[in-house]
Design a protein around this motif. Structure first.
Motif, short mmCIF file in Angstrom:
data_model
loop_
_atom_site.label_atom_id
_atom_site.label_comp_id
_atom_site.label_asym_id
_atom_site.label_seq_id
_atom_site.Cartn_x
_atom_site.Cartn_y
_atom_site.Cartn_z
N LEU A 107 -10.60 11.32 -0.07
CA LEU A 107 -10.61 10.71 1.26
C LEU A 107 -10.86 9.20 1.26
O LEU A 107 -10.12 8.47 1.91
N PRO A 108 -11.90 8.69 0.57
CA PRO A 108 -12.12 7.24 0.61
C PRO A 108 -10.92 6.45 0.10
O PRO A 108 -10.55 5.41 0.68
N ASP A 109 -10.29 6.93 -0.96
CA ASP A 109 -9.10 6.26 -1.48
C ASP A 109 -7.97 6.32 -0.48
O ASP A 109 -7.25 5.32 -0.27
N LEU A 110 -7.79 7.46 0.18
CA LEU A 110 -6.71 7.62 1.14
C LEU A 110 -6.92 6.70 2.34
O LEU A 110 -5.97 6.08 2.84
N VAL A 111 -8.15 6.59 2.81
CA VAL A 111 -8.46 5.71 3.94
C VAL A 111 -8.15 4.26 3.57
O VAL A 111 -7.57 3.50 4.36
N ALA A 112 -8.53 3.85 2.36
CA ALA A 112 -8.25 2.49 1.90
C ALA A 112 -6.74 2.24 1.80
O ALA A 112 -6.24 1.18 2.18
N GLU A 113 -6.02 3.23 1.31
CA GLU A 113 -4.57 3.10 1.17
C GLU A 113 -3.90 3.02 2.54
O GLU A 113 -2.92 2.28 2.73
N MET A 114 -4.41 3.75 3.51
CA MET A 114 -3.87 3.72 4.86
C MET A 114 -4.02 2.33 5.49
O MET A 114 -3.17 1.89 6.26
N ALA A 115 -5.12 1.65 5.15
CA ALA A 115 -5.34 0.30 5.67
C ALA A 115 -4.31 -0.67 5.11
O ALA A 115 -3.89 -1.62 5.79
N ARG A 116 -3.87 -0.43 3.87
CA ARG A 116 -2.86 -1.30 3.25
C ARG A 116 -1.44 -0.89 3.62
O ARG A 116 -0.51 -1.69 3.53
N ASN A 117 -1.28 0.36 4.02
CA ASN A 117 0.05 0.91 4.28
C ASN A 117 0.07 1.59 5.64
O ASN A 117 -0.18 2.80 5.74
N PRO A 118 0.36 0.84 6.72
CA PRO A 118 0.34 1.42 8.07
C PRO A 118 1.27 2.62 8.22
O PRO A 118 0.96 3.55 8.97
N GLU A 119 2.39 2.62 7.52
CA GLU A 119 3.32 3.74 7.61
C GLU A 119 2.66 5.02 7.11
O GLU A 119 2.81 6.09 7.70
N LEU A 120 1.92 4.90 6.02
CA LEU A 120 1.20 6.06 5.49
C LEU A 120 0.16 6.53 6.50
O LEU A 120 -0.02 7.74 6.69
N GLY A 121 -0.51 5.58 7.15
CA GLY A 121 -1.50 5.93 8.16
C GLY A 121 -0.89 6.74 9.29
O GLY A 121 -1.49 7.71 9.77
N GLU A 122 0.30 6.37 9.71
CA GLU A 122 0.99 7.11 10.77
C GLU A 122 1.31 8.54 10.31
O GLU A 122 1.17 9.50 11.09
N VAL A 123 1.74 8.66 9.08
CA VAL A 123 2.09 9.99 8.54
C VAL A 123 0.85 10.86 8.44
O VAL A 123 0.87 12.05 8.80
N VAL A 124 -0.25 10.30 7.95
CA VAL A 124 -1.50 11.06 7.83
C VAL A 124 -1.96 11.52 9.21
O VAL A 124 -2.37 12.67 9.41
N GLY A 125 -1.87 10.62 10.19
CA GLY A 125 -2.28 10.97 11.54
C GLY A 125 -1.44 12.09 12.12
O GLY A 125 -1.95 13.03 12.74
N LEU A 126 -0.14 12.01 11.89
CA LEU A 126 0.78 13.01 12.45
C LEU A 126 0.67 14.36 11.76
O LEU A 126 0.62 15.41 12.42
#
Length: 202
Positions: A107-126
């Motif tokens: 999780l901490p790594d994924l959260v950090a990656e989402m901050a660098r990659n907004p597209e990934l953040g959208e996918v994780v949210g969805l």
């Protein structure tokens, strides 16, 4: 009359899917999302890359599918008959999810990656966030129907109140979230949500 699998059709064997799923989680926990690769997963699972591509089109699709299924399975929504019981069980499920040995690294790594990659953040949210929230929202709908919560309760805000304190305590403060803490947090959230005791089954 039984149907035969068409010649040349890919048959996805459950044991292979399970091996790949475990390999994805292990790779994410050890190396993080940025260094996750189809090659690494295939090698760890003891399969060819073609086995992965028969299931998912890309690394992102593979990782999100595994994280989604893994996360949703861990968030079990109890129906105890009271909002307090449901809320306490949900808080415990979130704490268990966040402290799972493997996911505590992912999780901490994924959260950090989402901050660098907004597209990934959208996918994780969805794919991960929304299904989990929709499942948990049922406890508030039931509480409204029982008369334990006002009809104008902001369910979206209530969902934030379940996850945020536990995440902050465990992931940011690195403090414990034991039974006493979860009991006190449950009572605090009930007051914040203007809950009233239920006369239903306890």
């Amino acid at each position: 009359m039984s149907r035969r699998t068409p010649t040349g059709a890919a048959v996805l064997q459950p044991q292979v899917t399970e091996a790949i799923t475990e390999a994805v989680l292990d790779e994410l926990a050890e190396h993080g999302y940025a260094r996750l690769s189809m090659e690494g997963v295939a090698k760890r699972a003891g399969v060819g890359k073609s086995a992965l591509y028969r299931r998912w089109k890309s690394k992102q699709e593979m990782a999100m599918a595994v994280i989604r299924d893994y996360s949703i399975a861990m968030i079990k929504v109890s129906d105890t008959g009271t909002l307090r019981g449901d809320l306490r069980a949900s808080l415990e499920a979130v704490a268990r999810w966040l402290t799972h040995p493997r996911f505590a690294s992912i999780l901490p790594d994924l959260v950090a990656e989402m901050a660098r990659n907004p597209e990934l953040g959208e996918v994780v949210g969805l794919l991960v966030g929304e299904p989990k929230r929709e499942r948990t929202a049922e406890i508030f709908r039931r509480a409204i129907a029982r008369g334990e919560l006002p009809e104008d309760t902001d369910i979206e805000l209530a969902l934030d109140l379940i996850a945020a304190p536990v995440y902050w305590r465990l992931a940011v403060r690195a403090a414990e979230a034991g039974p006493s803490y979860l009991d006190d947090l449950t009572d605090t959230l009930l007051r914040a949500l203007r809950a009233t005791p239920s006369e239903g089954r306890g």
